[in-house]
Motif scaffolding. Structure first.
Motif, PDB file in Angstrom:
ATOM      1  N   VAL A  22       0.784  -1.309   0.109  1.00 19.54           N
ATOM      2  CA  VAL A  22      -0.091  -0.119  -0.018  1.00 19.54           C
ATOM      3  C   VAL A  22       0.975   1.298   0.049  1.00 19.54           C
ATOM      4  O   VAL A  22       0.604   2.273  -0.798  1.00 19.54           O
ATOM      5  N   SER A  23       1.909   1.284   0.590  1.00 16.52           N
ATOM      6  CA  SER A  23       2.965   2.264   0.639  1.00 16.52           C
ATOM      7  C   SER A  23       3.595   2.731  -0.496  1.00 16.52           C
ATOM      8  O   SER A  23       3.787   3.755  -0.876  1.00 16.52           O
ATOM      9  N   LYS A  24       3.827   1.472  -1.254  1.00 13.58           N
ATOM     10  CA  LYS A  24       4.497   1.812  -2.529  1.00 13.58           C
ATOM     11  C   LYS A  24       3.570   2.395  -3.645  1.00 13.58           C
ATOM     12  O   LYS A  24       3.875   3.131  -4.518  1.00 13.58           O
ATOM     13  N   LYS A  25       1.990   1.916  -3.512  1.00 16.41           N
ATOM     14  CA  LYS A  25       1.203   2.549  -4.505  1.00 16.41           C
ATOM     15  C   LYS A  25       0.984   3.733  -3.879  1.00 16.41           C
ATOM     16  O   LYS A  25       0.913   4.762  -4.846  1.00 16.41           O
ATOM     17  N   PHE A  26       1.149   4.170  -2.778  1.00 15.33           N
ATOM     18  CA  PHE A  26       1.085   5.514  -2.278  1.00 15.33           C
ATOM     19  C   PHE A  26       2.138   6.447  -2.925  1.00 15.33           C
ATOM     20  O   PHE A  26       2.040   7.492  -3.318  1.00 15.33           O
ATOM     21  N   ASP A  27       3.429   5.859  -2.946  1.00 11.78           N
ATOM     22  CA  ASP A  27       4.311   6.387  -3.426  1.00 11.78           C
ATOM     23  C   ASP A  27       4.323   6.877  -4.818  1.00 11.78           C
ATOM     24  O   ASP A  27       4.693   8.038  -5.281  1.00 11.78           O
ATOM     25  N   THR A  28       3.569   5.794  -5.635  1.00 13.84           N
ATOM     26  CA  THR A  28       3.372   6.060  -7.022  1.00 13.84           C
ATOM     27  C   THR A  28       2.722   7.322  -7.181  1.00 13.84           C
ATOM     28  O   THR A  28       2.844   8.321  -8.436  1.00 13.84           O
ATOM     29  N   ALA A  29       1.331   7.469  -6.614  1.00 10.92           N
ATOM     30  CA  ALA A  29       0.529   8.811  -6.792  1.00 10.92           C
ATOM     31  C   ALA A  29       1.359   9.978  -6.412  1.00 10.92           C
ATOM     32  O   ALA A  29       1.284  10.831  -7.068  1.00 10.92           O
ATOM     33  N   ALA A  57      -7.158   7.832  -9.599  1.00 11.37           N
ATOM     34  CA  ALA A  57      -6.884   6.532 -10.144  1.00 11.37           C
ATOM     35  C   ALA A  57      -5.452   5.804  -9.282  1.00 11.37           C
ATOM     36  O   ALA A  57      -5.326   4.680  -9.612  1.00 11.37           O
ATOM     37  N   ASN A  58      -4.804   6.725  -8.568  1.00 10.38           N
ATOM     38  CA  ASN A  58      -3.249   6.110  -8.249  1.00 10.38           C
ATOM     39  C   ASN A  58      -3.463   5.936  -6.847  1.00 10.38           C
ATOM     40  O   ASN A  58      -2.438   5.098  -6.047  1.00 10.38           O
ATOM     41  N   LEU A  59      -4.057   6.677  -5.693  1.00 11.01           N
ATOM     42  CA  LEU A  59      -4.210   6.695  -4.665  1.00 11.01           C
ATOM     43  C   LEU A  59      -4.852   5.342  -4.055  1.00 11.01           C
ATOM     44  O   LEU A  59      -5.774   4.884  -4.494  1.00 11.01           O
ATOM     45  N   PRO A  60      -4.096   4.542  -3.041  1.00  8.17           N
ATOM     46  CA  PRO A  60      -4.460   3.189  -2.878  1.00  8.17           C
ATOM     47  C   PRO A  60      -5.890   2.601  -2.367  1.00  8.17           C
ATOM     48  O   PRO A  60      -6.097   1.353  -2.270  1.00  8.17           O
ATOM     49  N   LYS A  87      -9.213   7.948  -1.930  1.00  6.59           N
ATOM     50  CA  LYS A  87      -9.780   8.247  -3.481  1.00  6.59           C
ATOM     51  C   LYS A  87     -11.056   9.189  -3.512  1.00  6.59           C
ATOM     52  O   LYS A  87     -11.115   9.969  -4.307  1.00  6.59           O
ATOM     53  N   TYR A  88     -11.754   8.943  -2.168  1.00  2.53           N
ATOM     54  CA  TYR A  88     -12.993   9.525  -2.029  1.00  2.53           C
ATOM     55  C   TYR A  88     -13.072  10.655  -1.412  1.00  2.53           C
ATOM     56  O   TYR A  88     -14.165  11.322  -1.041  1.00  2.53           O
ATOM     57  N   ILE A  89     -12.106  11.361  -0.880  1.00  2.00           N
ATOM     58  CA  ILE A  89     -12.089  12.573  -0.039  1.00  2.00           C
ATOM     59  C   ILE A  89     -11.213  13.610  -0.617  1.00  2.00           C
ATOM     60  O   ILE A  89      -9.885  13.570  -0.687  1.00  2.00           O
TER      61      ILE A  89
END
Length: 607
Positions: A532-539, A583-586, A591-593
């Motif tokens: 999850v942390s790495k997906k957050f990094d991507t965003a 599209a990128n926040l995990p 995503k919805y705030i």
């Protein structure tokens, strides 16, 4: 839509308030920043002098002159030889302000401060041959006004009441002495006229709207309001006299140079009438609102600090952040001592305001329930610190640091720097600098910044080894890009890095319990897991890439005056930014705030 009548001294409600569109049972009051107003008054009157662009006249045609201020300062400097403390408190920057010191609030207040007025008074007394027995002292003034019914009803003690109307009362007595002793002395008439102008200005600003150690209460507001009306009447008389000169052929087109411009007079009236109207309205709300918490004293006070922008901007941003922007909550927080440190910190490096303008914000912290609010803030910070401590203990570590920018963004930045024509940039700068600047194409090296061997005392050729060759502009740009990439390697990803930052922690603190709170909860809990942390990094990295591109654009290619801040504002409100986040926040909470996206974007921009 109508202009304010010239002969209206104290403005009617229609000129200082309008209906609150959110709650039509309430009013919004208008006022101008008292600090800026005082600077405006000073800027106008300092041009009224022998070699100035204006010639202010009082209602009787006597010149109001900044020369008197300069005379006092210059004479004091001769006596103290530039090494002592002047009695008047006047400094070079207060009397001869440059473009920078003009913005400083302390310098603007100095000529109108009681210390300066007392020195003016001493000079006039000397020239009028006023004896000690004839002088009208502060203690004499208090003996008179303490018997007034309005003073008795206010409950004010001697310290609070003794200066009310003192200087303007002295000015009237000076005119009586002048007419009896030397009515033909035009130079002295100008000094008295100048003292009177400064006295009325001081009693509006220095001794009321910018006097932060005296709060305005339901009991004393009548005293202050009556004095303010007298001060405004003086400026109204000056303004009407100036308008009459428009028909006098002796003044021709120069009549406007003899007094305050109409817009300055309007601002003065709106400021004073609007602030007192606002204070009275708050008292009315406090007395009539049945839903006020028991901890709120219904006879609370209003600080004059609320008349200046430094307080207003900081205060309302704090109110919004804490969710206190409704009627009852506002009345609880309006005197919040928790704001004092925050306000002072915001003014530490801002010369446009004086940190004294923050003032004494509460009348009685215990009775107003303020300590409870302060305690809540302290507890919230402890909760955030505990949550971040748990995050650091339970989050999965990275095997290697994460990059803050993608390789493609860095490569693009490098290409942009290499391709950019720095020679042309230098030429443009030289052209803008005008005659005497370096020729187009010349590089600015250390030799342009350091003294030559002849200028540097004691330096001899050959004492130091020659400096290494200076990098070209393109090479310097490449070095900067490489350092950006190197410095922004994040040991355990963006979430960990953000939580180390004080500003991000404060965001979490002020939003706790608000609608945006689940966004930060997700950052604190979900990014403990490595994937999850790495997906957050991507965003975050995608956002950082955009910010890097905007930085380059503002420096290298910007020809339309669009600053980085301007681009950032439009980016954070754009569809492109929303699509990146959604599209990128995990997690769903992220995503919805959308409000969380903006907080994140601002923090990444600061990084």
């Amino acid at each position: 839509n109508e202009a304010i009548p010239d002969d209206m001294v104290w403005l009617d409600d229609e000129y200082i308030r309008f209906i609150n569109p959110y709650d039509t049972s309430r009013w919004i009051y208008l006022t101008h920043c008292s600090t800026h107003n005082l600077k405006n008054m000073r800027n106008r009157v300092k041009e009224s002098k022998a070699d100035g662009s204006k010639c202010f006249l009082d209602a009787n045609g006597n010149m109001i002159s900044w020369d008197f201020v300069q005379q006092i300062y210059n004479e004091e400097q001769l006596l103290i030889d530039g090494t002592g403390t002047p009695t008047s408190g006047l400094t070079d920057k207060a009397v001869y302000p440059d473009r920078w010191s003009t913005m400083n609030a302390q310098h603007a207040k100095a000529p109108f401060a009681p210390k300066a007025l007392f020195v003016m008074l001493a000079v006039i007394h000397r020239e009028l041959n006023v004896s000690k027995d004839e002088a009208y002292r502060v203690v004499d003034h208090y003996k008179v006004i303490k018997e007034l019914e309005v003073i008795k009803n206010s409950g004010m003690n001697e310290k609070a009441a003794r200066m009310i109307g003192y200087f303007t009362t002295v000015a009237k007595r000076l005119w009586d002495l002048f007419k009896a002793r030397c009515p033909d002395n035009l130079n002295l008439a100008g000094k008295i006229a100048t003292f009177e102008f400064f006295a009325h200005t001081s009693e509006i600003y220095n001794l009321r709207l910018l006097k932060m150690d005296e709060l305005i209460t339901w009991a004393n507001i009548k005293v202050y309001k009556e004095q303010a009306k007298k001060n405004l009447t003086y400026f109204s008389d000056l303004h009407l006299a100036m308008i009459k000169r428009r028909k006098d052929k002796k003044y021709s087109a120069d009549w406007r140079m003899t007094g305050l411009p109409g817009c300055t007079f309007d601002i003065l009236r709106i400021t004073v009438s609007g602030f007192f109207g606002y204070a009275e309205y708050l008292f009315q709300l406090a007395k009539t609102s049945p839903s006020l918490p028991e901890s709120v004293n219904r006879d609370f006070a209003v600080t004059p600090a609320q008349s200046n922008t430094s307080f207003g901007e900081s205060f309302f941003s704090w109110v919004r952040a804490r969710g206190l922007d409704n009627a009852c909550s506002f009345l609880v927080a309006v005197l919040n001592t928790a704001m004092i440190d925050m306000l002072k910190n915001s003014l530490d490096h801002n010369p446009m305001y004086d940190d004294e303008d923050v003032g004494k914000v509460t009348k009685d912290a215990n009775r107003l329930g303020i300590r409870k609010i302060v305690t809540i803030l302290k507890r919230l910070r402890k909760v955030v610190a505990r949550l971040i401590g748990e995050y650091n203990e339970k989050s999965e570590p990275y095997a290697s640091p994460a990059a803050a920018f993608s390789p493609g963004a860095v490569a693009f930045a490098q290409d942009e720097v290499v391709a950019f024509d720095f020679t042309q940039l230098t030429a443009n700068v030289a052209a803008a600098a005008g005659p005497g600047s370096k020729p187009a194409g010349d590089e600015v090296g250390e030799e342009d910044l350091l003294p030559s061997d002849d200028e540097a005392e004691g330096d001899e050729p050959g004492d130091e080894p020659p400096p290494p060759a200076r990098p070209t502009s393109a090479q310097m740009g490449m070095i900067i890009i490489e350092r950006i990439q190197e410095k922004r390697k994040l040991r355990n990803g963006f979430a960990s890095y953000l939580l180390e930052r004080k500003s991000f922690r404060e965001m979490i603190t002020v939003t706790m319990g608000q609608e945006i709170w689940p966004f930060f909860v997700s950052v604190l809990h979900d990014t403990r897991e490595l994937d999850v942390s790495k997906k957050f990094d991507t965003a975050c990295r995608l956002i950082m890439d955009k910010l890097l591109g905007m930085s380059l654009n503002s420096v290298l290619r910007n020809s339309r005056g669009e600053s980085y801040e301007y681009q950032l504002f439009h980016f954070l409100s754009s569809k492109e930014f929303a699509e990146i986040c959604f599209a990128n926040l995990p997690t769903d909470a992220m995503k919805y705030i959308p409000a969380g996206w903006v907080f994140l974007g601002i923090e990444l921009s600061d990084i």
